[in-house]
Design an enzyme around this catalytic site. Sequence first.
Site, mmCIF file in Angstrom:
data_model
loop_
_atom_site.group_PDB
_atom_site.id
_atom_site.type_symbol
_atom_site.label_atom_id
_atom_site.label_comp_id
_atom_site.label_asym_id
_atom_site.label_seq_id
_atom_site.Cartn_x
_atom_site.Cartn_y
_atom_site.Cartn_z
ATOM 1 N N ASP A 155 11.479 7.117 -7.950
ATOM 2 C CA ASP A 155 10.436 7.377 -6.963
ATOM 3 C C ASP A 155 10.633 8.771 -6.350
ATOM 4 O O ASP A 155 11.163 9.665 -7.024
ATOM 5 C CB ASP A 155 10.477 6.268 -5.898
ATOM 6 C CG ASP A 155 9.113 5.952 -5.322
ATOM 7 O OD1 ASP A 155 8.520 6.863 -4.730
ATOM 8 O OD2 ASP A 155 8.634 4.807 -5.446
ATOM 9 N N HIS A 224 7.045 7.869 0.238
ATOM 10 C CA HIS A 224 6.755 6.800 -0.721
ATOM 11 C C HIS A 224 8.034 6.100 -1.189
ATOM 12 O O HIS A 224 8.130 4.871 -1.205
ATOM 13 C CB HIS A 224 6.009 7.431 -1.905
ATOM 14 C CG HIS A 224 5.422 6.481 -2.884
ATOM 15 N ND1 HIS A 224 6.132 5.988 -3.948
ATOM 16 C CD2 HIS A 224 4.177 5.956 -2.977
ATOM 17 C CE1 HIS A 224 5.344 5.197 -4.662
ATOM 18 N NE2 HIS A 224 4.157 5.160 -4.100
ATOM 19 N N SER A 561 1.866 0.330 -5.654
ATOM 20 C CA SER A 561 3.200 0.869 -5.368
ATOM 21 C C SER A 561 3.934 0.004 -4.367
ATOM 22 O O SER A 561 5.156 -0.062 -4.380
ATOM 23 C CB SER A 561 3.093 2.257 -4.739
ATOM 24 O OG SER A 561 2.942 3.239 -5.706
#
Length: 782
Positions: A155, A224, A561
């Site tokens: 990620d 994220h 996600s």
Amino acid sequence: MTIMFSSKVSNLLLLLFISFLAFQQVLALKQSYIVYLGGHSHGPEITLDDLQRVTDSHHDFLASFLGSKEHAKDAIFYSYQRHINGFAAILEEEDASKIAKHPDVISVFLNRGKKLHTTHSWDFLMLENRNGVVNRKSLWRKANFGKDVIIATLDTGVWPESRSFSGKGFGPIPSKWKGVCENATSVPCNRKLIGTRYFNKGYVALRGKPLPPSLNTARDHVGHGTHTLSTAGGNFVAGANVLGVANGTAKGGSPKARVAAYKVCWPPVGLSECADADILQAFDVAIDDGVDVISVSLGGEPLPYYEDGIAIGSFHALQKNVVVVCSAGNSGPIPGTVSNVAPWFITVGASTMDRQFQASVQLPNHLILKGASLSQALPEKKFYPLIRADQAKASNASIHDAKLCIGGTLDKRKAEGKILVCLRGENDRVDKGYQAAMVGAAGMILANDNTTGNEIIADPHFLPAVQITYKDGLKLFAYMNSTIDPKGYIQPPETIVPVKPAPMMAAFSSRGPNIIAPHILKPDITAPGVNVLAAYSEEVSPTDEDYDKRRTLFNTLSGTSMSCPHISGIVGLLKTLHPDWSPAAIRSAIMTTARSRDNTVKPMLDSFDYKRATPFGYGSGHVRPNRAADPGLVYDLTVKDHLDFLCAMGYNQKEIGLLYPYGHKCPGPHKKFNLADFNYPSISVPDLNATNNTQVTLTRRLKNVGTPGTYFAHIRKPAGVWVTVDPPTLTFEKIGQEKSFKLTLKAKAHMHVGSDKFGELTWSDGHHYVRSPIVVAAPLLP
Ligand SMILES: *[C@@H]1O[C@H](CO)[C@@H](O)[C@H](O)[C@H]1NC(C)=O
Ligand SMILES: *[C@@H]1O[C@H](CO)[C@@H](O)[C@H](O)[C@H]1NC(C)=O
Ligand SMILES: *[C@@H]1O[C@H](CO)[C@@H](O)[C@H](O)[C@H]1NC(C)=O
Ligand SMILES: *[C@@H]1O[C@H](CO)[C@@H](O)[C@H](O)[C@H]1NC(C)=O
Ligand SMILES: *[C@@H]1O[C@H](CO)[C@@H](O)[C@H](O)[C@H]1NC(C)=O
Ligand SMILES: *[C@@H]1O[C@H](CO)[C@@H](O)[C@H](O)[C@H]1NC(C)=O
Ligand SMILES: *[C@@H]1O[C@H](CO)[C@@H](O)[C@H](O)[C@H]1NC(C)=O
């Protein structure tokens, strides 16, 4: 590959397209490629000599095309040495195509960019009750909160200071861990966050320009990666909230897991890109480091397996019993959009929870329109003048742009002090609020257009704001047209639990059918992916916009996600509880115990149109972790079964030998393996045809992992299709025993060609319910 936030997708595609054009002009001659050679056959302990030998062999191999070892060394920027065999290199197209023809090569493909695809969710999943009490039946208790399982993400890295990753109270790091903390000055590790690494050579090759040395770190500049890692394995953190809203205790699926961050996605914020070459290197290293679960919340367009870094990397993970979990993508509700479709990992769709951050619009005619928001209250409790954004249009702007509240299109004199109604689309949802705030609006109502329907998302807007559905938008406009002096009030958000119905499929969640291998239904499962609260990076604002100077330790995000690491956390629990289960058995347990009904006990709906959702959205259904702990039976798969699948997909014996150097023979022409027989926990028959009376018989194999007993088959037939099971009962005398059965499907004359039909098969001993969706669909027309 790219990161998948639902709000960013269109902007992102546009920008990628622009950068692609620029890239083509500058680097027309040389590009970065991945040369995939299959697997390695190292011994159980990989030595430094092994690694050197591999790199030398890559240099020699490439030298035979480029003329010298020096050229080869210059060209290669990754040598995949441990599990994946291959290298990434800057090559001319002509050389790349010559290399592709070499018999030792499985594939040569361009190093592409993929994109990134957000805690109440755990009580919605019944791991705890609403007061945070964890009862005896909870998988959390049974699996000791995932103690010592190692969960990794590929990620944007990690914000190590987040309390979700505090090492307090953790024992020594498990001895099998071989990972490291790369650049520990920048990202210190502890007994919870046990490893961090960063990979950016592939990104640099893709961009054609170097990254500043300040980016040589796994620190998360985007938010994220911190969000996904804490959702999968974050520890308990009390008092987590977003700007004061949604206060509660945050935690991941496996709160006692150890976590590791492999950074493969690089800024800019909101447009992060993740190069295949980096993804492959991260898989190769993570498998060797000793991770148990790899969570991958990113993807690109659906690609054949041999051209896709995630599919290749995860195939080698499978060979080492590492479970890989991937997001399905945020390209719904369009059919055929699901990405990450290989049958050796878990593909996760996104759905809503029974919690909503509800704000509503109140009108003087007593109409109340319920919407979603995470913003502040209006300064005064009174009706404010209400205008459509196009009524506040600047003289030099188009009506179309003004309706959408695009920057520079609104006139301060017309908007000041009023509540502005903006339409959804084109610019980001939060940007519309920012533009309204810039022209002095008191508030904003964001109305969905007909393409976003009923999907409303709670955003931390700049000014008092609320998002409403398309239908409610029409009601609002009708009221506004009915009076010369429209007025309204926005009630501030409150947390509503339980909302009914829930779950519902998120409109953005990518849908089947699987256009790469239609015999495999994808996605496999759905999990919470709308308004998920988890830890965040303090380097970015909650809206992701540069002009937003607010910072928050936690944030709510939406996307597949966010649903993907929910499943990764649950896999961590199942691995702890059942260390001997294969990745396929874990997936089967998760899939066959899922539910396709909501909290009103009616079939799950699609938030796009409030119509019935289908297995193309949710796969087997919505995850039920406590039931997944005890599925009764599983559809298991070995590495050899996966190789047979690849044989049937058209890989030849030579390629299979490269992929799996320990030896595997494709089934001969006489007993050719049928794709339909692949022992998957869901059933997809894409080639049933009523006109020519096709009949399809497929085989499945069930393994007892519960208690001995007799299971009976129950079938809900797809409309217009005959289905029979042979034998209709299966008796298991002991644990570990496997039994096969045949399922025959025959189209009735009136089965409508070209339409999709859904049914299900359930095996039950009265206590366990082993449910598989049946999808009968004509091939997707281009
Ligand atoms: C470690 O990361 C910092 C940024 O946090 C960076 O400035 C530095 O160059 C990195 N150090 C190394 C050795 O790469
Ligand atoms: C959040 O809840 C905690 C404990 O439940 C409380 O101490 C804290 O003040 C709350 N914070 C906010 C912003 O409401
Ligand atoms: C209209 O004019 C204003 C000020 O002159 C400018 O800031 C804005 O960008 C213009 N808008 C458009 C759409 O051209
Ligand atoms: C949405 O509305 C536009 C025009 O306002 C129309 O062209 C389009 O077909 C509509 N789309 C759907 C999905 O109803
Ligand atoms: C309201 O009036 C606007 C402008 O005249 C028109 O475009 C729109 O269709 C009307 N909407 C409704 C719901 O009546
Ligand atoms: C019948 O239809 C199926 C699916 O369209 C096709 O694969 C098969 O070849 C057809 N068989 C005949 C005899 O036409
Ligand atoms: C079904 O079979 C008929 C007859 O063989 C054929 O003409 C038709 O194209 C098939 N339909 C599909 C969707 O393959």
